[in-house]
Design a protein around this motif. Structure first.
Motif, PDB file in Angstrom:
ATOM      1  N   THR A 160       8.751  15.372  55.483  1.00  8.86           N
ATOM      2  CA  THR A 160       8.006  16.437  56.143  1.00  8.86           C
ATOM      3  C   THR A 160       8.883  17.112  57.189  1.00  8.86           C
ATOM      4  N   PRO A 161       8.603  18.384  57.476  1.00  7.14           N
ATOM      5  CA  PRO A 161       9.497  19.125  58.366  1.00  7.14           C
ATOM      6  C   PRO A 161       9.205  18.935  59.843  1.00  7.14           C
ATOM      7  N   GLU A 172      13.896   9.593  60.708  1.00  9.13           N
ATOM      8  CA  GLU A 172      14.365  10.900  60.290  1.00  9.13           C
ATOM      9  C   GLU A 172      15.562  10.766  59.374  1.00  9.13           C
ATOM     10  N   THR A 173      15.765  11.791  58.556  1.00  6.32           N
ATOM     11  CA  THR A 173      16.897  11.801  57.638  1.00  6.32           C
ATOM     12  C   THR A 173      17.471  13.201  57.570  1.00  6.32           C
ATOM     13  N   THR A 180      16.563  18.657  59.284  1.00  9.42           N
ATOM     14  CA  THR A 180      16.130  17.269  59.446  1.00  9.42           C
ATOM     15  C   THR A 180      14.755  17.111  58.815  1.00  9.42           C
ATOM     16  N   ALA A 181      14.586  16.040  58.072  1.00 11.82           N
ATOM     17  CA  ALA A 181      13.264  15.721  57.533  1.00 11.82           C
ATOM     18  C   ALA A 181      12.785  14.422  58.170  1.00 11.82           C
TER      19      ALA A 181
END
Lengths: 432, 432
Positions: A160-161, A172-173, A180-181
């Motif tokens: 998700t954003p 986060e990734t 960043t997602a």
């Protein structure tokens, strides 16, 4: 050739010759008889070898096979009330697939760290096996119930954003091109979009919390069931929560009673779980706590300690409603009769198990929602799509999230969530 | 008071007065009659207002409500063969919940970027609505089929400690204390541990590939169904794949034919999907490609282009087996009759839709598996737990992964995976 059977359905083959394919989990001998405890994933059975009734090489196998050796056993099924499960197998032939090396998990006691390091093997133990079969049944029973009630499965995204509820507990990734997602903490906001399209939807998937908590009630990765209903209010969702949870308990009692016995559950306590569940307000809950000497300021959410004490007061799950708005999330609708209270519910499982459900009627008014975002110091822009749901045909709607592992832990009577999921993820645990 | 009904079940209320709760998606007028197209998430219906039969204010509402306004409509259900769905509603009263602002998605054509930016609203369109209802049905049908066949749900972890198949397409996230976790690309290795404990298991959850591919066949987040069976070989898993896929197609045809018509699917093509499916080897597939002028070296895996051409040769899904080991993953068992070939299958959907299933018999021998890890230049240490499954009671076992979105895209006849999931995640897309 003998028919290939499973232990679960062995009762269909009494006095017939069958072949079972499984693993040895225990054995003992008594003079000219060898008893092999066989498991095949569906159950366990005692296989009996009598020296004069099998070939010498087959009889010798019984002495060489080790714990968790894989074997294919052929014999005649005998009904025997003294046997676990009511049947045993009178063996005529054994084919050993592999003699296992020294199996690390023995009948002696092991510490939790050792067992978690060997989770891939620990799953084979009778108790873990039973919990996982209950998990499988419970999740499928929940899905079937919701489909019968007209719900549509609506899988929410994991990547998700936006960091909806603060970044402190988010994984986060890196996405692409410097974006960043975040790993989803809840599918709810997306489910609301689904409810406006499909009426009644549910999500059921993994959710993530990067919490630095080491309690028995926390996993960093856990599964959540989230129904969301258009044209529903708090009362509707209270009824749904109560009906769903009592259905799940009843279904596990009906179909998985043997597994419940294996985990040592007190079935009488579960049999009490029939609607209506007690419903109290936050204020009433606060009084209950005060009567038990727990002073708490009005306005704060209850923590694990309060939840435990409250849930010990009831034989049934209790639903607590009308928390102070300041203790709850931005998307909850305020009570029109008292704007300081949220139209929300928490369901606490009895016997001290604590929260299994959190939910609410959602704020459906565009301007109110804007104010709530501001009050929670959340940016407006990432919520533009969510605000759209209030611009274009907003309706009253409500939903909740049911924690799968917490519900399983309660129904199975286990104290730690780590046993309620195949491979638990915790603060210091991502292996195996 | 009129009973609250849903459009899906409106046929039960012919000549009765009911209340529907939904949204306006279209309207037209003809003299003293107004026609409102109402959707409620379960279907759509035409509501008819006749000027002399309703109050002037109710009739006026029909002229003021806009697309996607939310409304509660009461009236008598009439059977009418000319109406879509066979019924219409003769309105006596309308309660408007909200008059929607100018709705961005109009009956005119919109580009895909615009629609994806408004995915939270696009879901309400008839075609997207139909696809999502088919998705919900298909996933539940798959689960029910597997449970009936004795499978146990076994949720694999999403956060995993190892980069099993190279780090180039992995999303990673900081775990705690400096550790790194990777988002799962497949639950298979964990499902194998589950099969050794429970016999027949399946995982069904989100999986992730950080591929820099912009094709219509790639999502960075997609759902996968992965059955894994102890004591099964390649032949067993070919049968399971064929039975499962034909069951899914038949179930959607039986229960979601109206939705298939909404998406414009040619039902006759789906009706052909009955076992047995054609089975060919990799070598035979290579010959087929060469006959069509596509020279390809023995040893390489087929890409999207080859899959498309191959899948156009068949009216049924085709199962291709025995690929060169060098083209496939380390965990696949080699054919004892020809160690250069893997005991594997790919299933390609017909009409050019390409791969929907990939699977294999697994390497069950400890020493062979060690060699395969080395041949694929994979480290041994993170796979120690996986090697344990070969140390302690190894058995022949096999499984496959079915891509949910690819299967939906084929069954619905849509070319791009982005419409097969509520909120698609792609190279340049994580919003909304």
């Amino acid at each position: 050739m003998a028919e290939i059977a499973t232990i679960e359905r062995i009762g269909q083959f009494v006095d017939e010759k069958v072949t079972l394919r499984g693993w040895l989990f225990n054995k003992r001998s008594s003079g000219k008889i060898r008893f092999l405890q066989i498991r095949d994933g569906t159950g366990s059975i005692q296989a009996v070898l009598v020296k004069n009734e099998v070939s010498p090489s087959t009889f010798a196998v019984a002495d060489t096979v080790t714990q968790e050796s894989s074997l294919v056993v052929t014999g005649v099924v005998r009904a025997d009330d003294r046997a676990v499960g009511g049947h045993e197998l009178q063996v005529s032939d054994i084919q050993v697939i592999q003699v296992a090396e020294d199996y690390p998990i023995t009948p002696k006691e092991h510490g939790p760290a050792f067992l978690l390091d060997h989770r891939h093997l620990w799953l084979r133990s009778a108790k873990q096996h039973a919990i996982l079969r209950i998990r499988s049944h419970l999740i499928q029973a929940a899905r079937e119930y919701l489909h019968q009630e007209g719900f549509v499965l609506f899988d929410a995204p994991i990547l998700t954003p936006t960091a909806c509820e603060g970044t402190s507990t988010l994984f986060e990734t890196d996405y692409f091109y410097g974006e960043t997602a975040y790993l989803s903490q809840s599918g709810q906001l997306y489910a609301e979009a689904g409810a406006m399209a499909l009426g009644k939807v549910y999500t059921l998937g993994p959710t993530f919390r990067a919490e630095k908590s080491k309690t028995r009630r926390h996993l960093t990765e856990f599964w959540m069931l989230e129904p969301e209903v258009a044209y529903a209010d708090l009362q509707d969702i209270l009824s749904l929560a109560e009906e769903l949870v009592s259905h799940l308990v009843n279904s596990v009692l009906t179909h998985k009673s043997e597994e419940l016995r294996t985990v040592g559950r007190d079935l009488d306590k579960l049999r009490l779980v029939v609607p209506p569940f007690p419903r109290i307000t936050y204020d009433e809950a606060l009084d209950l706590l005060r009567q038990r000497g727990m002073a708490m300021k009005w306005g704060n959410d209850f923590g694990a300690t309060e939840d435990t004490v409250l849930s010990e007061q009831f034989d049934l799950p209790v639903m607590i409603t009308h928390y102070p708005v300041q203790a709850k999330a931005f998307y909850m609708k305020s009570d029109p009769d008292n704007p300081n209270l949220a139209l929300c519910l928490d369901m606490l499982a009895p016997e001290g198990y604590g929260e299994i459900i959190g939910g609410s009627q959602r704020e459906d008014d565009y301007h109110q929602l804007l104010e709530k975002l501001a009050a929670h110091r959340l940016p407006r822009e990432p919520f533009e799509w969510y605000l759209d749901l209030r611009r274009y045909g907003t309706v009253p709607h409500a939903g909740f999230g049911l924690g799968i592992e917490r519900t399983i832990a309660w129904i199975c009577g286990i104290k730690h969530l780590r046993e309620a999921i195949p491979f638990p993820r915790m603060l210091q645990r991502i292996y195996p």
